[in-house]
Motif scaffolding. Structure first.
Motif, PDB file in Angstrom:
ATOM      1  N   ALA A  94     -10.434 -24.512 -16.091  1.00  0.00           N
ATOM      2  CA  ALA A  94     -11.506 -24.872 -15.152  1.00  0.00           C
ATOM      3  C   ALA A  94     -12.324 -26.038 -15.697  1.00  0.00           C
ATOM      4  CB  ALA A  94     -12.402 -23.670 -14.893  1.00  0.00           C
ATOM      5  N   ASP A  95     -11.643 -27.090 -16.084  1.00  0.00           N
ATOM      6  CA  ASP A  95     -12.289 -28.254 -16.690  1.00  0.00           C
ATOM      7  C   ASP A  95     -12.883 -29.146 -15.605  1.00  0.00           C
ATOM      8  OD1 ASP A  95     -13.008 -30.500 -18.104  1.00  0.00           O
ATOM      9  OD2 ASP A  95     -10.955 -31.160 -18.467  1.00  0.00           O
ATOM     10  N   ALA A  96     -14.194 -29.320 -15.639  1.00  0.00           N
ATOM     11  CA  ALA A  96     -14.844 -30.214 -14.679  1.00  0.00           C
ATOM     12  C   ALA A  96     -15.220 -31.553 -15.307  1.00  0.00           C
ATOM     13  CB  ALA A  96     -16.094 -29.545 -14.108  1.00  0.00           C
ATOM     14  N   TRP A  97     -14.774 -31.791 -16.553  1.00  0.00           N
ATOM     15  CA  TRP A  97     -15.247 -32.968 -17.273  1.00  0.00           C
ATOM     16  C   TRP A  97     -14.124 -33.841 -17.822  1.00  0.00           C
ATOM     17  CZ3 TRP A  97     -20.275 -33.634 -16.534  1.00  0.00           C
ATOM     18  CH2 TRP A  97     -21.041 -32.513 -16.209  1.00  0.00           C
ATOM     19  N   GLY A  98     -12.884 -33.505 -17.553  1.00  0.00           N
ATOM     20  CA  GLY A  98     -11.781 -34.332 -18.036  1.00  0.00           C
ATOM     21  C   GLY A  98     -11.565 -34.225 -19.533  1.00  0.00           C
ATOM     22  N   THR A  99     -11.530 -32.993 -20.068  1.00  0.00           N
ATOM     23  CA  THR A  99     -11.347 -32.809 -21.510  1.00  0.00           C
ATOM     24  C   THR A  99      -9.878 -32.862 -21.932  1.00  0.00           C
ATOM     25  OG1 THR A  99     -11.309 -30.391 -21.293  1.00  0.00           O
ATOM     26  CG2 THR A  99     -13.440 -31.424 -21.704  1.00  0.00           C
ATOM     27  N   ARG A 100      -8.952 -32.976 -20.972  1.00  0.00           N
ATOM     28  CA  ARG A 100      -7.536 -33.213 -21.255  1.00  0.00           C
ATOM     29  C   ARG A 100      -6.935 -32.111 -22.142  1.00  0.00           C
ATOM     30  NH1 ARG A 100      -6.314 -38.651 -20.161  1.00  0.00           N
ATOM     31  NH2 ARG A 100      -4.581 -38.595 -21.633  1.00  0.00           N
ATOM     32  N   HIS A 130      -5.816  -8.054 -12.494  1.00  0.00           N
ATOM     33  CA  HIS A 130      -5.169  -6.741 -12.507  1.00  0.00           C
ATOM     34  C   HIS A 130      -3.680  -6.856 -12.829  1.00  0.00           C
ATOM     35  CE1 HIS A 130      -8.492  -4.252 -10.842  1.00  0.00           C
ATOM     36  NE2 HIS A 130      -8.874  -5.413 -10.346  1.00  0.00           N
ATOM     37  N   ARG A 131      -3.136  -8.071 -12.748  1.00  0.00           N
ATOM     38  CA  ARG A 131      -1.703  -8.282 -12.988  1.00  0.00           C
ATOM     39  C   ARG A 131      -1.447  -9.085 -14.262  1.00  0.00           C
ATOM     40  NH1 ARG A 131       1.074  -8.058  -8.124  1.00  0.00           N
ATOM     41  NH2 ARG A 131       2.951  -8.156  -9.434  1.00  0.00           N
ATOM     42  N   LEU A 132      -2.335 -10.014 -14.545  1.00  0.00           N
ATOM     43  CA  LEU A 132      -2.247 -10.845 -15.738  1.00  0.00           C
ATOM     44  C   LEU A 132      -3.618 -10.857 -16.416  1.00  0.00           C
ATOM     45  CD1 LEU A 132      -0.455 -13.959 -14.157  1.00  0.00           C
ATOM     46  CD2 LEU A 132       0.656 -12.194 -15.533  1.00  0.00           C
ATOM     47  N   ALA A 133      -3.634 -11.140 -17.703  1.00  0.00           N
ATOM     48  CA  ALA A 133      -4.914 -11.364 -18.378  1.00  0.00           C
ATOM     49  C   ALA A 133      -5.332 -12.801 -18.084  1.00  0.00           C
ATOM     50  CB  ALA A 133      -4.773 -11.145 -19.880  1.00  0.00           C
ATOM     51  N   VAL A 134      -6.381 -12.976 -17.304  1.00  0.00           N
ATOM     52  CA  VAL A 134      -6.813 -14.300 -16.860  1.00  0.00           C
ATOM     53  C   VAL A 134      -7.899 -14.813 -17.804  1.00  0.00           C
ATOM     54  CG1 VAL A 134      -7.825 -15.631 -14.974  1.00  0.00           C
ATOM     55  CG2 VAL A 134      -6.266 -13.735 -14.475  1.00  0.00           C
ATOM     56  N   VAL A 135      -7.667 -15.978 -18.383  1.00  0.00           N
ATOM     57  CA  VAL A 135      -8.619 -16.595 -19.303  1.00  0.00           C
ATOM     58  C   VAL A 135      -9.013 -17.952 -18.722  1.00  0.00           C
ATOM     59  CG1 VAL A 135      -9.032 -17.405 -21.650  1.00  0.00           C
ATOM     60  CG2 VAL A 135      -7.541 -15.426 -21.261  1.00  0.00           C
ATOM     61  N   VAL A 136     -10.310 -18.157 -18.516  1.00  0.00           N
ATOM     62  CA  VAL A 136     -10.802 -19.376 -17.868  1.00  0.00           C
ATOM     63  C   VAL A 136     -11.796 -20.067 -18.795  1.00  0.00           C
ATOM     64  CG1 VAL A 136     -11.883 -20.355 -15.810  1.00  0.00           C
ATOM     65  CG2 VAL A 136     -10.569 -18.224 -15.633  1.00  0.00           C
ATOM     66  N   PRO A 137     -11.381 -21.117 -19.514  1.00  0.00           N
ATOM     67  CA  PRO A 137     -12.343 -21.859 -20.329  1.00  0.00           C
ATOM     68  C   PRO A 137     -13.264 -22.696 -19.453  1.00  0.00           C
ATOM     69  CG  PRO A 137     -10.191 -22.916 -20.422  1.00  0.00           C
ATOM     70  CD  PRO A 137     -10.011 -21.642 -19.643  1.00  0.00           C
ATOM     71  N   LEU A 138     -14.534 -22.732 -19.835  1.00  0.00           N
ATOM     72  CA  LEU A 138     -15.538 -23.518 -19.115  1.00  0.00           C
ATOM     73  C   LEU A 138     -16.081 -24.571 -20.077  1.00  0.00           C
ATOM     74  CD1 LEU A 138     -17.458 -20.576 -17.375  1.00  0.00           C
ATOM     75  CD2 LEU A 138     -15.474 -21.850 -16.530  1.00  0.00           C
ATOM     76  N   PRO A 139     -15.395 -25.693 -20.216  1.00  0.00           N
ATOM     77  CA  PRO A 139     -15.777 -26.676 -21.226  1.00  0.00           C
ATOM     78  C   PRO A 139     -16.902 -27.583 -20.764  1.00  0.00           C
ATOM     79  CG  PRO A 139     -13.817 -27.416 -20.097  1.00  0.00           C
ATOM     80  CD  PRO A 139     -14.169 -26.074 -19.509  1.00  0.00           C
ATOM     81  N   GLY A 140     -17.496 -28.257 -21.740  1.00  0.00           N
ATOM     82  CA  GLY A 140     -18.519 -29.247 -21.429  1.00  0.00           C
ATOM     83  C   GLY A 140     -19.839 -28.621 -21.023  1.00  0.00           C
ATOM     84  N   ALA A 141     -20.701 -29.460 -20.490  1.00  0.00           N
ATOM     85  CA  ALA A 141     -22.017 -29.002 -20.047  1.00  0.00           C
ATOM     86  C   ALA A 141     -21.880 -28.113 -18.817  1.00  0.00           C
ATOM     87  CB  ALA A 141     -22.895 -30.211 -19.731  1.00  0.00           C
ATOM     88  N   PRO A 142     -22.861 -27.232 -18.562  1.00  0.00           N
ATOM     89  CA  PRO A 142     -22.804 -26.392 -17.361  1.00  0.00           C
ATOM     90  C   PRO A 142     -22.649 -27.241 -16.105  1.00  0.00           C
ATOM     91  CG  PRO A 142     -24.539 -25.648 -18.824  1.00  0.00           C
ATOM     92  CD  PRO A 142     -24.038 -26.945 -19.395  1.00  0.00           C
ATOM     93  N   ALA A 143     -21.772 -26.806 -15.217  1.00  0.00           N
ATOM     94  CA  ALA A 143     -21.522 -27.522 -13.968  1.00  0.00           C
ATOM     95  C   ALA A 143     -21.594 -26.531 -12.814  1.00  0.00           C
ATOM     96  CB  ALA A 143     -20.155 -28.213 -14.011  1.00  0.00           C
TER      97      ALA A 143
END
Length: 250
Positions: A50-56, A139-152
């Protein structure tokens, strides 16, 4: 996977009161390490960037692991273009399978964001609009969502939908510095201890400390071969991953 559904956000924050104006670790790199830890415990992990800042993130993983990863071929751009729901089969179709850190029955599937910031922001907003589907996917997969950078703006909905919110906070170390600095300290040439990362999680109104992570390079967190000293940090992350799979704070 553990009994509890997992839809987890990962955020890394600075701690100016500890003397750190910037986070010590980038959220995406930490999320990759946590994902590998879950996979080592047998989980099938969907790492949703969930990169909103282009961290590549995809490009950094590719460089660390010496593999090819292109979001344009597989990732959020192709997932968005497919106009499908976020089910396990769709995720597998549009994700790269990351090379495992060790042999296990689990896997880490990466849905990478576009490298350019405009596309990354659009993808993050698209994910935020589908926070309910991500929570159901947990419920089917372990979902991991990184939230990088400043709050958006998109991050609020994703964090609200998460069953567990993981945060990494820079802290001053307390152990004596190792390596050359440890030798110098023995001769009275004191050096400050290596900083550490306090890894915690929150579930509703409860919070817990999962562990303190010592120094580890970003390349190692992203999947490169660790040096001996860095294996301790990975062991701490693996233990935290197992606890999160088992229900976070239980």
């Amino acid at each position: 996977m553990g009994a509890a559904p997992v839809m987890m956000t990962v955020r890394s924050v600075a701690s100016p009161h500890e003397g750190f104006a910037q986070p010590l670790v980038e959220a995406g790199a930490l999320a990759v390490a946590l994902g590998h830890g879950m996979a080592a415990a047998g989980a099938h992990v969907a790492l949703i960037d969930a990169d909103a800042w282009g961290t590549r993130l995809a490009q950094r993983i590719a460089a660390a692991c010496r593999i090819e990863l292109s979001p344009a071929q597989r990732g959020l751009p192709t997932l968005i273009a497919a106009r499908c729901g976020l089910g396990p089969d769709t995720i597998r179709e549009h994700c790269w399978t990351l090379p495992p850190r060790r042999r296990s029955s689990g896997e880490v599937l990466l849905a990478a964001a576009p490298a350019h910031e405009a596309g990354a922001q659009f993808s993050a907003g698209w994910l935020a609009d589908r926070y309910g589907q991500l929570a159901a996917l947990g419920h089917r997969l372990a979902v991991v969502v990184p939230l990088p950078g400043a709050p958006a703006a998109p991050y609020g909905a994703l964090e609200a939908a998460a069953s567990v919110r993981v945060h990494a906070v820079a802290q001053r170390g307390t152990a004596a510095p190792g390596g050359l600095r440890g030798v110098l300290a023995a001769f009275g040439l004191n050096s400050p201890p290596d900083p550490v990362i306090g890894l915690g999680c929150a579930d509703g109104g409860d919070a817990a400390l999962l562990g303190r992570i010592g120094p580890a390079s970003e390349r190692v967190l992203l999947g490169a071969r660790p040096r001996r000293a860095e294996r301790i940090a990975l062991s701490t992350i693996d233990a935290a991953s197992r606890r999160l799979l088992a229900g976070g704070l239980r």
